[in-house]
Design a protein around this motif. Structure first.
Motif, short mmCIF file in Angstrom:
data_model
loop_
_atom_site.label_atom_id
_atom_site.label_comp_id
_atom_site.label_asym_id
_atom_site.label_seq_id
_atom_site.Cartn_x
_atom_site.Cartn_y
_atom_site.Cartn_z
N LYS A 83 -12.94 -9.05 -94.69
CA LYS A 83 -14.05 -8.12 -94.47
C LYS A 83 -14.62 -7.44 -95.72
O LYS A 83 -15.83 -7.49 -95.96
CB LYS A 83 -13.67 -7.07 -93.41
N GLY A 151 -16.10 0.10 -93.11
CA GLY A 151 -14.70 0.32 -92.71
C GLY A 151 -14.62 1.37 -91.62
O GLY A 151 -13.93 1.20 -90.61
N VAL A 152 -15.37 2.48 -91.81
CA VAL A 152 -15.39 3.57 -90.83
C VAL A 152 -15.97 3.09 -89.49
O VAL A 152 -15.39 3.32 -88.43
CB VAL A 152 -16.21 4.77 -91.39
N ARG A 154 -16.22 0.10 -88.23
CA ARG A 154 -15.38 -0.89 -87.52
C ARG A 154 -14.15 -0.26 -86.90
O ARG A 154 -13.71 -0.66 -85.83
CB ARG A 154 -14.98 -2.00 -88.48
N ARG A 155 -13.58 0.76 -87.59
CA ARG A 155 -12.36 1.38 -87.05
C ARG A 155 -12.66 2.46 -86.01
O ARG A 155 -11.86 2.71 -85.13
CB ARG A 155 -11.55 1.99 -88.21
N LEU A 156 -13.80 3.15 -86.16
CA LEU A 156 -14.11 4.27 -85.28
C LEU A 156 -15.48 4.06 -84.61
O LEU A 156 -16.45 4.74 -84.93
CB LEU A 156 -14.13 5.58 -86.09
N TRP A 160 -18.14 7.09 -85.44
CA TRP A 160 -18.44 6.71 -86.83
C TRP A 160 -19.50 7.61 -87.46
O TRP A 160 -19.49 7.83 -88.67
CB TRP A 160 -18.85 5.25 -86.94
#
Ligand SMILES: [Zn+2]
Length: 416
Positions: A83, A151-152, A154-156, A160
């Motif tokens: 990614k 990154g933020v 995709r994770r949250l 986000w």
């Protein structure tokens, strides 16, 4: 523009001193053709705000509909599935393509137009060199921010927009912190000033205002431009006052002190931290708007543009398009925030330097690239500093109210 500006008769301290007459006398020192020229330059800048916005939006919409951005994502995916590297490859393609497509505007605005108005000092080669350096900085810093934000997202996926705003704010503090030490020197040579004739009065003024500094910096802005300027930059340990070499070379000692008083105002009134607060609020608003705007646009056109969702790198051009609409709409608010700080710094500078004539001279020199006498609405919407006329008037009003500081020459009639 005259290099050293004289104090006109109407602005000399006298019992009949009148701030309006003194302001008009200062303005009358600017030759009419110079006023026409700087007005044309500055007013052209208004249109460029509009054309830049429209041109950028048109390109983004065209390439979205042609699905170029989706193809760039496919290409990046073929290069790597990892990614962060995928994001880097996408960012590289996007930045290079956008830079090339807006280059006609960039070269007109940054090179030909600046030369036409006598503000540029670089030939094409070195100018292009600076452009490449700028592209390098954008590549590294932009990539870092884009990687963090994806990154933020995709994770949250639900929150986000909150964490994205936090990351963006922290990132802008980070760039502000490193800028004077690591970014400015990429383009210009920054040195400590050591001429006691200039440094001593500045440092004494700094002590009088509780500014703990032993150094004043200068940079060779004349490498790119004829503009005079000075600024306060950095955060915490890297915060510093820098005056450019054009000011140093062309400004009278009174003028330099007036400008330094202004910069110290920014410093003492914590303008950098207040600006950070303002920008943080704006960033949160921007992310709320992005959360809403991306959802809305993707629902309508996501399939057509082949964007899979907010976590897909192909969404990036849409983010920039929405952000450009946001910043276009916020132009008057941003300008008014900055202009208000500048006015505060002007008042602080007059009080601390006690150089109203030096300040008026500086306003005239800055008028080489700014319109001196705009209308009130024009100033409110489009000026990020008070207009030259208002700055001179504020200085002359200060002088009128502090005439006791200046030797008042009695007129012949009064001597008798
Ligand atoms: Zn300022």
């Amino acid at each position: 523009m005259p290099s050293v500006i004289q104090v006109p008769a109407e602005a000399q301290a006298s019992p009949h001193f009148d701030a309006t007459a003194a302001t008009n006398a200062y303005l009358a020192q600017i030759p009419a053709d110079k006023t026409a020229r700087s007005d044309a330059y500055f007013e052209g800048g208004y249109w460029l705000i509009l054309w830049d916005f429209l041109y950028g939006a048109a390109i983004a919409l065209l390439l979205l509909n042609l699905r170029w951005y989706a193809r760039m994502r496919d290409l990046a995916e073929r290069a790597t599935r990892f990614k962060p590297v995928h994001t880097f490859v996408y960012w590289l393609q996007y930045l290079v393509l956008t830079t090339i497509l807006v280059f006609p505007l960039t070269v007109y605005e940054g090179y030909f137009r600046e030369h036409k108005y006598g503000l540029a000092t670089q030939t094409f080669g070195p100018w292009m060199g600076d452009q490449m350096k700028g592209l390098g900085v954008d590549l590294v810093l932009g990539c870092l921010l884009v990687m963090l934000l994806f990154g933020v997202v995709r994770r949250l996926p639900r929150t986000w927009w909150i964490w994205g705003a936090v990351v963006t704010i922290l990132f802008s503090i980070f760039t502000g912190l490193i800028a004077p030490v690591y970014i400015v020197p990429i383009f210009n040579k920054v040195t400590r000033l050591n001429d006691p004739k200039i440094v001593d009065p500045i440092l004494s003024m700094a002590r009088a205002n509780g500014i703990a500094t032993k150094d004043v910096y200068t940079m060779d802005a004349s490498r790119q431009t004829t503009r005079m300027s000075a600024n306060v930059s950095g955060f915490a340990n890297t915060m510093r006052i820098t005056l450019n070499d054009n000011l140093l070379r062309r400004g009278s000692p009174e003028e330099i002190q007036a400008v330094m008083g202004h910069e110290m105002g920014h410093y003492v009134m914590n303008h950098i931290y207040k600006r950070l607060m303002f920008e943080s609020i704006e960033t949160v608003l921007a992310f709320v708007y992005l959360y809403w705007g991306l959802g809305w646009a993707l629902q309508r056109w996501g399939e057509k543009w082949q964007i899979r969702g907010v976590g897909d790198t192909a969404v990036l051009p849409l983010v920039f398009l929405l952000a450009s609409i946001f910043s276009f709409v916020f132009t008057p608010i941003d300008n008014t925030f900055t202009r208000t700080q500048e006015y505060e710094a002007d008042m602080y500078g007059l009080n601390t330097s006690r150089q109203p004539d030096g300040f008026a001279q500086a306003a005239i020199h800055l008028g080489e690239y700014r319109k001196m006498s705009p209308g009130p609405i024009e100033e409110w919407v489009l000026f990020d500093h008070p207009s030259g006329r208002n700055r001179i008037y504020a200085a002359m009003r200060w002088k009128a109210e502090n005439l006791k500081l200046f030797a008042v020459q009695p007129t012949n009639a009064e001597r008798k």
